[in-house]
Scaffold this active site. Sequence first.
Site, PDB file in Angstrom:
ATOM      1  N   ASP A   4       9.310   2.806   1.360  1.00 41.64           N
ATOM      2  CA  ASP A   4       8.152   3.548   1.852  1.00 41.64           C
ATOM      3  C   ASP A   4       8.069   3.316   3.354  1.00 41.64           C
ATOM      4  O   ASP A   4       7.597   2.279   3.819  1.00 41.64           O
ATOM      5  CB  ASP A   4       6.890   3.061   1.141  1.00 41.64           C
ATOM      6  CG  ASP A   4       5.626   3.760   1.652  1.00 41.64           C
ATOM      7  OD1 ASP A   4       5.702   4.462   2.682  1.00 41.64           O
ATOM      8  OD2 ASP A   4       4.568   3.573   1.020  1.00 41.64           O
ATOM      9  N   LYS A  54       2.931  10.131   8.314  1.00 38.23           N
ATOM     10  CA  LYS A  54       2.295   9.669   9.546  1.00 38.23           C
ATOM     11  C   LYS A  54       2.914  10.257  10.836  1.00 38.23           C
ATOM     12  O   LYS A  54       2.602  11.381  11.158  1.00 38.23           O
ATOM     13  CB  LYS A  54       2.256   8.137   9.555  1.00 38.23           C
ATOM     14  CG  LYS A  54       1.346   7.616   8.402  1.00 38.23           C
ATOM     15  CD  LYS A  54       0.635   6.326   8.704  1.00 38.23           C
ATOM     16  CE  LYS A  54      -0.563   6.116   7.804  1.00 38.23           C
ATOM     17  NZ  LYS A  54      -0.340   5.391   6.569  1.00 38.23           N
ATOM     18  N   PHE A 107       0.868  -1.181   0.000  1.00 37.51           N
ATOM     19  CA  PHE A 107       0.000   0.000   0.000  1.00 37.51           C
ATOM     20  C   PHE A 107       0.900   1.224   0.000  1.00 37.51           C
ATOM     21  O   PHE A 107       1.731   1.395   0.889  1.00 37.51           O
ATOM     22  CB  PHE A 107      -0.917   0.032   1.225  1.00 37.51           C
ATOM     23  CG  PHE A 107      -1.775   1.272   1.245  1.00 37.51           C
ATOM     24  CD1 PHE A 107      -2.914   1.352   0.448  1.00 37.51           C
ATOM     25  CD2 PHE A 107      -1.431   2.373   2.018  1.00 37.51           C
ATOM     26  CE1 PHE A 107      -3.698   2.503   0.437  1.00 37.51           C
ATOM     27  CE2 PHE A 107      -2.220   3.523   2.016  1.00 37.51           C
ATOM     28  CZ  PHE A 107      -3.357   3.583   1.222  1.00 37.51           C
TER      29      PHE A 107
HETATM   30  C1  LIG Z   1      -0.603   5.640   5.102  1.00 38.81           C
HETATM   31  C2  LIG Z   1       0.379   5.179   4.098  1.00 38.81           C
HETATM   32  C3  LIG Z   1       0.546   5.836   2.861  1.00 38.81           C
HETATM   33  C4  LIG Z   1      -0.345   6.983   2.440  1.00 38.81           C
HETATM   34  O1  LIG Z   1      -0.139   8.102   3.240  1.00 38.81           O
HETATM   35  P1  LIG Z   1      -1.212   9.296   3.191  1.00 38.81           P
HETATM   36  O2  LIG Z   1      -0.644  10.315   4.135  1.00 38.81           O
HETATM   37  O3  LIG Z   1      -2.522   8.731   3.617  1.00 38.81           O
HETATM   38  O4  LIG Z   1      -1.255   9.778   1.801  1.00 38.81           O
HETATM   39  C5  LIG Z   1       1.533   5.389   2.020  1.00 38.81           C
HETATM   40  N1  LIG Z   1       2.328   4.345   2.342  1.00 38.81           N
HETATM   41  C6  LIG Z   1       2.198   3.688   3.512  1.00 38.81           C
HETATM   42  C7  LIG Z   1       3.123   2.576   3.828  1.00 38.81           C
HETATM   43  C8  LIG Z   1       1.213   4.076   4.421  1.00 38.81           C
HETATM   44  O5  LIG Z   1       1.078   3.407   5.566  1.00 38.81           O
END
Ligand SMILES: *Cc1c(COP(=O)(O)O)cnc(C)c1O
Length: 411
Positions: free
Chosen positions: A218, A247, A134
């Site tokens: 990521d 986050k 994701f």
């Molecule tokens: C939450 C998340 C995203 C997306 O971040 P947003 O601030 O909601 O755009 C991307 N990659 C990972 C691994 C995430 O947990």
Amino acid sequence: MSWQDDAARDLMGLGGRLALLTRGEGSWVWDADGNRYLDFLGGIAVNCLGHAHPVFVDAVSRQAATLAHVSNYFASPGQLELAARLKRLAGTGEDGRVFLANSGAEANEMAIKLARLHGGPTGRSTILVVEGAFHGRTMGTLSLTPKPAYRDPFEPVLPGIRTVQRTVESLEAAFDETVSALIVEPIQGEAGVVELPAGFLARARELATERDALLILDEVQTGSGRTGEWFAFQRAGIVPDAVTLAKSIGAGFPLGALITFGAASELFYPGTHNSTFGGNPLASAVANAVLGHIEDERLLENVTARGAQLRDAVAALPLVAGTRGAGLLIGIQLTEPLAADVRAAAHERGLIVNAPTDDVIRIAPAYTIGDDEVTEFLTLLGAALAAVAETAPTPTENVKCAVLSDRMESK
Ligand SMILES: *Cc1c(COP(=O)(O)O)cnc(C)c1O
């Protein structure tokens, strides 16, 4: 008219109606009816200092009263301080570079552009992603997210994205000369806190180097100290070419970042990227205060210790098959696909967790939790699990009940 009616009439129909939350303090939040909840989801791995932490409140207030926003024609002291801090925490050395954005998806969009700038001159445009990944909800990051339910309504997505299985063999087979980058989460949060197999990141590093491709991590969910290290890649003992954050970095203030290492730092040049809000003085001041506080108070030691304590204790609760994750990003694997029921039963008892898949409960509490929070969490989750285990008939009911009552008696 209830608030649910207002929401149904005025908000885009995308969910988010579990309660009307009005106030928070530490690890607790309150709804409009005065119900109190223990927040062990932390806004999905965001509220790393809990709610209304004095450091957060003070940083927002002071910076808002000083200088909140300037255009990206200008730099600000907080932005410079934050970039230098992120380089130091990531261990990039001199030649690292930082771009400040507003969200995880936006940081990952920039990572896709980084892959294009790297592969473009030689015509390499394949980006490898991992099953279960994701990376966000924008069109670009959605292209990196193999899950059909998220992606299908928006086809066609970006071409040239190839999904590899979560195995070293699959990675090796896919890593051909057309690959410009591998984008991967060190621990897949949305997939249910799923860890990569041992050696996956180390082999990815070797292959990327051999094939002149970028290894982009990521760490939107795993970064900013969530796993007990500043970055999860530091646990794997490898160095990526780039890493994205969001986050927990702002403890509730919207902020994202892309950090590059070595030669990848030279790829962007004036005119190739920017953001109106990204890294403005207000966001930068908050992140500096948050990250500085985590360092000063040595909170990552608490993240590691409380994470281990929680994983041990949770493993003994009914319906729990095991736990995954690191630090305070924990996936609780259930023996049955009853995560939605468990989430709802927890909510009824005043505990916020979520169910990223039908058999996993995820927790991502504040780095500041202590004995009180841990004890209350185990009581509430234990009660929710026991209630669901009792009422939910499953195909393996008889076996399960026998196992559960044994376990409960032994406690
Ligand atoms: C939450 C998340 C995203 C997306 O971040 P947003 O601030 O909601 O755009 C991307 N990659 C990972 C691994 C995430 O947990």
